[in-house]
Each structure stands twice: as C-alpha cells, then as structure tokens.
Design a protein around this motif. Sequence first.
Motif, short mmCIF file in Angstrom:
data_model
loop_
_atom_site.label_atom_id
_atom_site.label_comp_id
_atom_site.label_asym_id
_atom_site.label_seq_id
_atom_site.Cartn_x
_atom_site.Cartn_y
_atom_site.Cartn_z
N LEU A 647 0.80 -1.21 0.00
CA LEU A 647 0.00 0.00 0.00
C LEU A 647 0.84 1.26 0.00
O LEU A 647 0.31 2.35 0.14
N TYR A 648 2.15 1.13 -0.16
CA TYR A 648 3.03 2.28 0.04
C TYR A 648 2.60 3.52 -0.74
O TYR A 648 2.56 4.62 -0.19
N PRO A 649 2.25 3.40 -2.02
CA PRO A 649 1.93 4.64 -2.73
C PRO A 649 0.58 5.21 -2.36
O PRO A 649 0.24 6.29 -2.81
N ARG A 650 -0.24 4.49 -1.56
CA ARG A 650 -1.62 4.93 -1.43
C ARG A 650 -2.07 5.18 0.00
O ARG A 650 -2.86 6.07 0.24
N ILE A 911 0.79 10.94 -8.92
CA ILE A 911 1.65 10.78 -7.75
C ILE A 911 2.44 12.05 -7.53
O ILE A 911 2.75 12.80 -8.46
N ASP A 912 2.78 12.30 -6.28
CA ASP A 912 3.58 13.45 -5.89
C ASP A 912 5.02 13.23 -6.34
O ASP A 912 5.66 12.26 -5.93
N GLU A 917 4.22 9.47 -3.42
CA GLU A 917 2.94 9.06 -2.85
C GLU A 917 1.80 9.46 -3.77
O GLU A 917 1.86 10.46 -4.49
N ALA A 918 0.73 8.69 -3.72
CA ALA A 918 -0.44 9.01 -4.52
C ALA A 918 -1.08 10.30 -4.02
O ALA A 918 -1.04 10.61 -2.83
N VAL A 919 -1.67 11.05 -4.94
CA VAL A 919 -2.33 12.30 -4.60
C VAL A 919 -3.82 12.12 -4.87
O VAL A 919 -4.23 11.88 -6.01
N GLY A 920 -4.63 12.20 -3.82
CA GLY A 920 -6.07 12.10 -3.99
C GLY A 920 -6.65 13.40 -4.51
O GLY A 920 -6.04 14.48 -4.37
N THR A 921 -7.82 13.33 -5.13
CA THR A 921 -8.40 14.54 -5.73
C THR A 921 -8.61 15.68 -4.74
O THR A 921 -8.49 16.84 -5.14
N PRO A 922 -8.89 15.44 -3.44
CA PRO A 922 -9.02 16.59 -2.53
C PRO A 922 -7.73 17.38 -2.36
O PRO A 922 -7.75 18.50 -1.89
N VAL A 931 3.70 13.53 -11.08
CA VAL A 931 3.94 12.64 -12.20
C VAL A 931 2.62 11.91 -12.45
O VAL A 931 1.99 11.43 -11.51
N VAL A 932 2.19 11.90 -13.69
CA VAL A 932 0.96 11.21 -14.05
C VAL A 932 1.33 9.85 -14.64
O VAL A 932 2.07 9.78 -15.63
N LEU A 933 0.82 8.81 -14.03
CA LEU A 933 1.07 7.45 -14.50
C LEU A 933 -0.14 6.96 -15.28
O LEU A 933 -1.28 7.08 -14.81
N GLY A 934 0.09 6.42 -16.44
CA GLY A 934 -0.97 5.79 -17.22
C GLY A 934 -0.75 4.29 -17.23
O GLY A 934 0.33 3.82 -17.62
#
Length: 983
Positions: A647-650, A911-912, A917-922, A931-934
């Motif tokens: 779960l590290y990135p999230r 991700i930041d 780390e993942a960046v949530g919409t809030p 960085v945007v991952l597809g």
Amino acid sequence: MSTPSRPRHLRIGVDVGGTNTDGVLLDPSLAASPSKGIISWHKSPTTANPSTSINRAITALLASSSSPSFTAVPPTSIASVTIGTTAFVNAVVERDARRLSRVAVIRLCGPFSKHAPPCVDWPDDMRALVLGYFALVKGGLEVDGSLIGAIDEDEIRGKCAEIRALNQQTLENGDGKGSRAITSVVVNGVFSPIDTVRYKQEERAAEIIREEMDGSVDVVCSKEVANLGFLERENAAILNASILSYARRTIRGFEEGVRRMGLTCPVFVTQNDGTILSAEMAARLPIRTFSSGPTNSMRGAAFLVQDGGRKGEEGEGEAMMVVDIGGTTTDVGLLLANGFPRQQAAYSELAGVRMNFSCPDIKSIGLGGGSIVRKGDSDHAMTVGPDSVGYRLTKDSIIFGGKILTATDCTVLADPSLKIGNPELVKGALTDEELATFKTIIRQKLENAIDVMKTSPEDLPVILVGGGAIIAPTNLKGASKVLKPEWSAVANAIGAATAGVSAVVDTVRSTETKTAKQLLEEISKEAIQKAITAGATPESAKVVEMEELPLAYIANKTRFIVRAAGDFDFSRTDLAPDTTDPTSEQDIEQSEPDSSSSTTTTTPSPSPSPPPTPHSPPRHLNLLPYRLLPHLVHLRDRPPLDLHRLLYPRHRRRRLPYGAMILLRQLLRAGAVVRVVDPLDVPDDAAVGCGCGAGSPTVSIEKLQGDEMMQAQTELYKLLPESIRATHMIALEIGGGNGLQGMSLAASSNMDIPCVDGDWMGRAYPTKWQTTPVVFDERSPIWSPIAIADGNGNVVVMPKAVSDLAVERIMRVALSEMGSQVGCADPPVKGDEMKRWVVGNTISQAWRIGRAVARARGENRVDEVAEMIVEENENIAAVRIADSDLEGGEDGELERQEDVLAIVPDLISVIDAQNGEAVGTPEYRYGLLVVVLGIAASDKWTGTARGIELGGPKAFGFEHLEYQPLGTFVKPRSVVEEFNVEE
C-alpha cells in the motif's frame, strides 16, 4: 514625552523558540505608521524554563523603548500578553515521560472499530508511553445523526471502576506517587462532531467519568479537539490529554510570571491557525498550539508589510508568500487573502502519530545561512545544503575565521557591504563563474519552493524574514515583489502580538429541506457567534473561509466547514487571568516522576489490552533482498513490511484504504495466515467467492469496520446449497480499501482459504456492473444472490434480480438506510470462469509499485520514482508535467497544449513527484509537482465493444470522446511465479 494616558492599549507578543525567545511591544493604533507601532523588541537565548525566558523578555520590553515617544511603559497600559511556545510540541517530539501522562480511552462505537484499537498506528514506544487502558462500549451515531446505539451508563461506570483499580495497582507497585498512573481519559464517539444537539453522547459520558473518578482525572471529548476522521481525531485527543497536566502547570507559570510583574491583563497563547486561545482554553487544548511557530512568523511578516496586516496597497486583502530563512532550513507558507495561513489538507503527522487537527501548510527545504557550499568538480555540480553548520555559523564559516564555506560566506563575497564577519577572509573563495552558479542555485531552490506553495499561476508578493534572509535575491520568478522588512528578525513575536480570534464549525447537514446556500448562512452565523464567544468583537467577526463537500454515495447530505475570525475584544473581563492557586496535588505528583520511570513501561489492564506489536518495520529498511513468497504467504514474521510495500503509494495520504490496511495488519499480527495463489493454479471446479465494502468514503473514515464483511458472507451462504462453499476468495477491485478485502476475508482467522492474485476490475470503478464478469456476460445476473450487512445487526439478502444494474440500484437504496456503509458478499463463481474473467496478478502489480516507491526513497532517488515504477511494470507509462509542456500564446500568456493521453478504461494515477505518494483529488492544487502514470487497461476490458461500453468514456458521460489505447497491455508479472521457491 510621557507615555500616553490611554489605559490598556499596548500589546506584548512573546515567542519562545528552541534557540531564541523573541519579544515585541507594540501599539496597534500606530500600525500604519513607519514604525508599525513597534515600541520595543527583544531577542535572547531561550532558557530551560520557558517562564523565565518570558519574564526576561517582558521585563526588557517594559524597560526599554525604540521610540522617542516612550521612555518607560507602565504595566497598566498593557492590554494583553500573547505567547507562542514550542514547549508542548517538544514534549511529544522528545517523548518526555516527565511531561507526558498516561491516558485511558473509552470509545462510544458499538460493534465498530474493534479491529483498529486506540493507538494501533502509533510507534511502539509512543504507545507504551501514553496508552494505559482502553475500552469499546455502546454508543455512536450514523452519518445522518441517527443512533448506532445509545450509551449504557452502567457500562461506562464499570469501565471507570477498572481504571480506578488499575491506578490503585500502579500506586501500590510503583514509587508511591502514582506518577505513571492514568491521569486523563479520552472519550471518542463515532460521528461525535455532528452530535451537537440531540444526544451529546461524549458530553454525557464525560459527566459520568468525572462523577465516578471524583475529579481525579482530566476528561477530554474528542469533538473538542478535532473533526471528522475517527482514528485521527482520537490520536489528536490522546496526545492532547497526555500533556494536559504539563500544559496546565506551564500556562499557570506564564500567568504567575505576568502577575508578578504587576500586569493584570489577560494572557493568551497562539494556536495553529494564527489566532489566540485564552490561557484557560490553551490549558485544555494545548495541541492547538503545536504548529503556532511558523504561523506567528507568517502573520508577523504580513503585519510588517501591510496596513496592520490586513490590507494590500489598494486597500484590499491580498495573498502573499512568506519565506522564513533560518540557519539550516527555509520554511515557506502561503498567507491567504483572508489574513490566515493556508491549512494542510487531509491530515498531519507528529512523532509518527497521524492526526487531523488544523495545521499550517508549510514546505521546508534544506537551505539557510549556514548551508554548506561544495564547489563541485568536472563530475559533480556545485551544491548548497541541505547540510548546515547551524548554530556554529559564527565559528565554522570562513568570514568568522572558520574553514567551512557556507551560503553566508558566498553572500558576503558577492556583497561585502553587508558588514557580516570579515569580508577579507572570503576573498577568492569562489570564481566569478562559481559565484554566479551559487546565486542560480539559491534562486532556483527558493523559486521552486514558492511555486509549489502557490494556489494559482499569478505572481504574489514574497516576504523574506529570518536571520538567513540575506542569502535570498531581491527578485524571484513568481514574485510580484520581494520584501525584506525591518524587524523581520522578531516577526514571530509580532505575529503573536497581533493575533486575532477564530472559530470553526465542521458539520454534516441535510439538504433535503433546505438549500446549501441556506445552510451555509445558518452555519456562518453559528461560526461567527462561536468566534464572538471565544473573544472576538461582534463588529469585527466575519466568515473568512467556507467549504462545501457533498458526501459521495449519500443523497441529500453535505459536509460544511466554516471558519470565522475577528479582532480580540479587550473590553472582555471573563478572560482575565485565573487568580487561583496555580498548582494542584495531581500536578505536583506529575511534575516530579520517579527517576527510574521508563518510557517503555506498561501497566497491566483488566480490559482488552493494546495489541502486541513486535513486528513494526525498522526506520531504515534494506528492501532489495526482501521477497514476497505468496504461494503460502505466512506474514507473521514481517507483516507490516509486506503490507507497507503493498500500500506504500496509497495508504499514507488517502484515507479510504487506511482502515482496510489497519484491519489486515491486525489480523496478521494476531497470527493469521494469508495465502495468495496464482489464478492459473486454481482448480476449474473451485468456487471463487468475493466480498467488498460499499458506501461513502466519509463514512469509512469515521465508522471503522467491524464484522460486517464476514456477517455478509455468513448470511449469503445460508441461502446457498451446502455443496457450494467458497474455496477461494478474490477482490472485487484492486483500488482503495477493497483491494485488501479479498485477503482479509481469506485469512486463516476468517474463511481460511487462499486469495486469488487478481480482481474483477484491474483498477477501481464505482459500480458492481462495471466488472469483467459482467463484460463477458456469460450468465446474467452474475451478482445475485447477494447479501449486505451493516455490522450493527441489520442484514439485507437479495435472492434474485433481473439484472446486475438492478442489483446495484436496489442495494444502493438499502445502503443509504444502513448507515451508508456495508459489507457485501457476492456468490462464488467456478474456477474456470474466474480464469476467463479475472484481471490477473494485480496484487503482484500493486506490490511491485509499492516496492518501486520504497526503493526510490531508500536509495535517495525519489526524483526517479516514475522511472522506477515503469521499470517494475511493463504496462505503465509516465508523464511529467513541467514548464516545457507550456507554450506562449498570442497574448504572451502561457498556454497548455491539450491532448488526450489516456482515458478510461486505462487507469490514470497522479503521484507526488517529491515523494512518490499518490495524490487524492481533494489534494489537487496549483503548484503541486506531480507525475501522471498511465496504466494500460487489461484486454478483458479493451478486447470487446461491450468492455469499452461499460468501462470506457461514454459510461462516464464523455460522449464526444472515443477510447484510444494508451499502449499494449502486458500482463503483470506474477510474484508467486517469480518467487515461489523453497527457502
């Protein structure tokens, strides 16, 4: 000239820092004058006793004056003394057993949250130091304000008896003073922040505890400390409770010192949002002062460059960036147009404890006056920091006779007129080219920090404060102007002296009978009245911030957050200093604990004890040789390691999966075994079951999971023939909390069956009909019979449905009546069906992404985190958003080139770029480097027109867009296959 005769018109601000104590005496009526109303200021080293530092500062301020209009200041002219202090936060950071008391926690939660006991996510030493007892009792509310259950007063009285017995045992076995006895009790109820009118469960429980404990303990209601977010609010309340005794002694010491100097004015303490607390309130809620230092600097800086800290050059409020440069670090914060610092989104963390109380959003970088400068060579570029000589600047830097080249040395070399140290000593230290490189590095570091903190592309005023501000250039990209005001060295004390009063209302209201606008008007009035009650003048109190957050998946429910603020009403007499005895028997006992007390001492508890945590991950991990061996993933030896990677990135920022991660971790710590198997290894005649959670994310962060997931499974199998029992489990989706539910249900302590390395989406979708079994449409409906349970005794079973769409709609209606959060059990499918429908190896892929982020951090290669993720996963592409993506338009403004790079069913993850780390919409905001991952969608979605229809752009209302594949899907590598070796 004599002192003006107006009584009580001057303000004193004192900020007690770890190194220096700063003080200022000012007349706010002269804020618009060149002197800014500053009569005198003082800076001196902080002493071991903060009260001594404060007394020295106030004495010096009253005795001296930088204005010819004042010769000496009579105490009767002082309207207030406002203090900023790091004493309370330092007690927590330093894990000081002399200042931290033991705490009991009583949860009003009914059947919920038992898998995540108090302090479950704390560092082991902090939990052992602070948590002395906990109990889970009846009570709590649903999101709509209805009862989960009424409190049982006899049950609470029984828990008080257990606490008394535990304290007695401690007294008998300890040092005779009971110094490590429980002295505070925290009461935390599910959705207690919205329980303000009808039930008031926390307040009633607190009354009972005070009665039963005869006033021998402090009682803290969690709703007074923080807002929605059950674990985070509880954590904040526990820390607050643990320092109450120390805070009370300290603040009484402040007041006593002020009174001894003949001052009868009220004493205030600054809090995290740039406003003040009365001494009484600060003694009850010391946690609100934890981040007041940076806020004081920001407010003080604004005061120095604006008309009283409120108006810009045109008379209107304006946002501005404050850059506080010290000896080692630079703190950058945004002061909003309303005059208050921008607050952090989501949550904050202190000493390893996750909380959700209000803190200023500050970015710190390793740059200061003492930053060490390395010239570099042909193979290495010049560097400035992040290491620093710190407080040894006047000994180690070259201009003071030392041998280490610092940023201050280079600045003096560039401008000898600064008259710092001996400029002759630094001559020749850098060539002209090297000096230009140094200036470029400083400029880029500051410009990047400023850009990250901005909320829009417009240039903003930048105010430089702090002793290291000399190293900053006078022009910066992104700054409309750069100001270095006079008296910036004591900006923190100025901020304390000029602080106002604020209040926040955070509540959930129904929009069924009233519009959001009408509700905002009502809540705004509540917030203004709350600010006035706290001490604001009625004419100045106004709303400075409001937020409207509709609750996902809940009809007619919206969360409103409104902040009001105003100037302090100095005519108030109800906030004057308390003249009672500043000590109590309890405080004396706590102030001098036995020297043999240990920060790791634990006391036996007659109630459920905190879970053992012998397997917490070390602070520094060598992750490269670590292997997940999932044909039989027996994680008892290292459960936090494996889940941390998964779960590290999230899990660190987003709230949704956090509770699910805690639940699975607790199962493993209790001895459960989780077996993960490759989909291809599942027999064709196997029965593959599925379970998931459904509901609102807002509810999931407050009403923590109980046994509803297993209850739903139990009820479902009552409907099915005895011959049909799940032999395997699979996750509904790999995204969010449901990505872990397959493993939790399959754990040996629950269903004791293997979990398939895969799921029915390969990502996250909002509905059950957006799943691969529905895409294949080999039998319909696939999701009936179905069972849902709310964990509070209510179960809905749907034996039959006409379609999967009908299942979704009907269950959503029931869901809203069941607290907006349920556990769901789906009927099992055959093993051969699973193999055709599954998006395989997604647990493996999640683990690999987590490992890549962990490696990037462990190897100090966070700037390459995207590349490392792509390296681990062949079907992931990365796009960095940078200035090169912008081009000049006809009007000279920057324009972003727009093109559709990825669209559903391909997965887009943000991700930041600073930490992976993942960046949530809030948390989306201007200036965040990402960085945007597809991630290419599985061919289970893209291989048919039906898959694109159910999961593509048109399913989300993008009728004008056609799906274009991001790339060729490559099945994720199986961790089972790669590491399934004997050890």
